[in-house]
Scaffold this motif. Structure first.
Motif, short mmCIF file in Angstrom:
data_model
loop_
_atom_site.label_atom_id
_atom_site.label_comp_id
_atom_site.label_asym_id
_atom_site.label_seq_id
_atom_site.Cartn_x
_atom_site.Cartn_y
_atom_site.Cartn_z
N LYS A 22 2.49 -7.66 -8.02
CA LYS A 22 2.93 -6.76 -6.94
C LYS A 22 4.46 -6.69 -6.87
CE LYS A 22 -1.18 -7.96 -4.17
NZ LYS A 22 -1.75 -6.72 -3.66
N LYS A 23 4.96 -5.70 -6.16
CA LYS A 23 6.39 -5.52 -5.99
C LYS A 23 6.98 -6.59 -5.07
CE LYS A 23 5.88 -0.47 -6.26
NZ LYS A 23 6.05 0.80 -5.53
N ASN A 24 8.18 -7.06 -5.41
CA ASN A 24 8.87 -8.04 -4.58
C ASN A 24 9.52 -7.35 -3.39
OD1 ASN A 24 8.26 -10.30 -6.16
ND2 ASN A 24 10.02 -9.96 -7.50
N LYS A 25 8.72 -6.66 -2.61
CA LYS A 25 9.25 -5.88 -1.49
C LYS A 25 8.34 -6.00 -0.27
CE LYS A 25 11.47 -2.02 -2.12
NZ LYS A 25 11.82 -0.62 -2.43
N ILE A 26 8.86 -5.53 0.85
CA ILE A 26 8.14 -5.54 2.12
C ILE A 26 7.79 -4.11 2.48
CG2 ILE A 26 8.28 -6.17 4.57
CD1 ILE A 26 10.80 -7.95 3.55
N ILE A 27 6.54 -3.86 2.85
CA ILE A 27 6.09 -2.51 3.21
C ILE A 27 5.71 -2.46 4.69
CG2 ILE A 27 3.73 -3.04 2.46
CD1 ILE A 27 5.34 0.44 2.21
N PHE A 28 6.07 -1.36 5.33
CA PHE A 28 5.59 -1.10 6.69
C PHE A 28 5.50 0.40 6.90
CE2 PHE A 28 6.39 0.17 11.10
CZ PHE A 28 5.31 -0.44 11.71
N ARG A 29 4.34 0.83 7.38
CA ARG A 29 4.16 2.19 7.86
C ARG A 29 3.45 2.09 9.21
NH1 ARG A 29 6.84 3.07 4.12
NH2 ARG A 29 6.76 4.74 2.57
N GLY A 30 3.92 2.82 10.19
CA GLY A 30 3.26 2.76 11.49
C GLY A 30 3.92 3.68 12.49
N LYS A 31 3.29 3.78 13.65
CA LYS A 31 3.82 4.58 14.75
C LYS A 31 4.69 3.69 15.64
CE LYS A 31 -0.14 7.73 14.77
NZ LYS A 31 -1.27 8.29 15.55
N ALA A 32 5.92 4.14 15.87
CA ALA A 32 6.86 3.33 16.63
C ALA A 32 7.37 4.04 17.88
CB ALA A 32 8.05 2.94 15.75
N GLY A 33 6.85 5.24 18.16
CA GLY A 33 7.37 6.07 19.24
C GLY A 33 7.48 5.39 20.58
#
Length: 322
Positions: free
Chosen positions: A158-169
């Motif tokens: 896997k990629k040596n990265k951090i992923i985040f997707r979400g609603k922040a409104g």
């Protein structure tokens, strides 16, 4: 792109859920009520009954009888209508209330509950508070929360990265996270909602749950209550990263051990990059966390036992409140 996302999002298909539950709704309740006592007595002879009891006591902490308000609705009024706005909460409670006499009173709070009700109530979520016994947990909205993806990518691939997707409104903690890491080279983060008060540079298109699995580290940030992605992240070969939980659901987030089941970071995210880099450099320790996370999730995979636990939770609820 929206069609592709819907077809391969990785989420549980709702159409199957509704077919199953409408079929269940058509079964006469009297059949189940006559069988309840026999089923519970048989369950008490199971070799794993002490474990079942432990889970029941965790979800339902009521120890003394409590009188519900006279205005509390009866199960006879627990019916599905076309106007039902939160149908998943109806079906997920009805799956177990249908086993009990219609004359019984109850309290039920649908939605994301982060306060302790004045009287014992069936809820999906509760605050991690020493005195939260009036919040009786049941596995509600499970079509959304209990997703299990088969991850074929090993941690090393896997990629040596951090992923985040979400609603922040309307979620300050998520807003704080995105603002700090939107341009960080080790992070791929973005807002997927439509709130007008979100900066344009924060917006990114939705990606599927499977696309998340390309990353070694997946942020599990609380929204209105718990982080809804935590279950499938802990089932994967990636690692959940999050501050200490403040709420819990049927998943018993209050029992999770920091840096054993997930990577715990500070509330202000100030140690995020440091901790992630540590586990990149110490892969064996990262693999131990993944192993422990898989062991924790495994206890929720026995569907028959999960239903028995729910039935015992409701049995105890009605014993204490009626």
């Amino acid at each position: 792109m929206q069609l592709i996302y819907r077809l391969r999002s990785g989420k549980n298909p709702k159409w199957i859920y509704y077919i199953q539950n409408m079929t269940r709704y058509a079964i006469p309740q009297i059949i189940l009520r006559n069988r309840r006592e026999k089923i519970l007595k048989k369950a008490m002879k199971r070799p794993d009954f002490p474990y079942i009891q432990e889970r029941v006591e965790y979800y339902n902490k009521l120890s003394e009888p409590v009188k519900l308000p006279d205005t509390s609705p009866r199960l006879a009024n627990h019916k599905f209508t076309k106007r039902e706005k939160q149908s998943v909460y109806f079906f997920d409670t009805y799956e177990f209330t249908r086993w009990f006499p219609k004359s019984l009173k109850w309290q039920h709070l649908p939605g994301d509950i982060v306060h302790v009700p004045d009287y014992p109530a069936i809820v999906k979520s509760r605050p991690l508070h020493p005195d939260n016994k009036n919040s009786v947990l049941l596995n509600l909205d499970k079509i959304r929360h209990f997703v299990f993806l088969k991850d074929t990518i090993p941690f090393s691939g896997k990629k040596n990265k951090i992923i985040f997707r979400g609603k922040a409104g309307s979620k300050p903690r998520r807003q704080q996270f995105i603002s700090k890491f939107i341009n960080h080279p080790m992070c791929d983060v973005g807002e997927v909602g439509s709130s007008p008060n979100i900066p344009a540079e924060w917006r990114k298109p939705k990606i599927t749950l499977r696309d998340h699995l390309e990353y070694k580290f997946i942020m599990a940030l609380e929204g209105n209550d718990v982080a809804s992605n935590l279950k499938w992240v802990m089932y994967s070969n990636s690692i959940a990263v999050m501050p200490k939980p403040t709420c819990e659901t049927w998943f018993m987030e209050g029992k999770l051990i920091p840096d054993y089941h997930y990577i715990e970071i500070k509330e202000d995210y100030s140690d995020l990059i440091e901790k992630v880099n540590y586990y990149i450099e110490h892969e064996n320790e990262a693999l131990e966390i993944i192993k422990h996370a898989h062991e924790y999730v495994a206890q929720f995979r026995n569907k028959k036992r999960e239903k028995l636990i729910s039935l015992f939770v409701m049995e105890k609820y009605f014993e204490k409140t009626n």
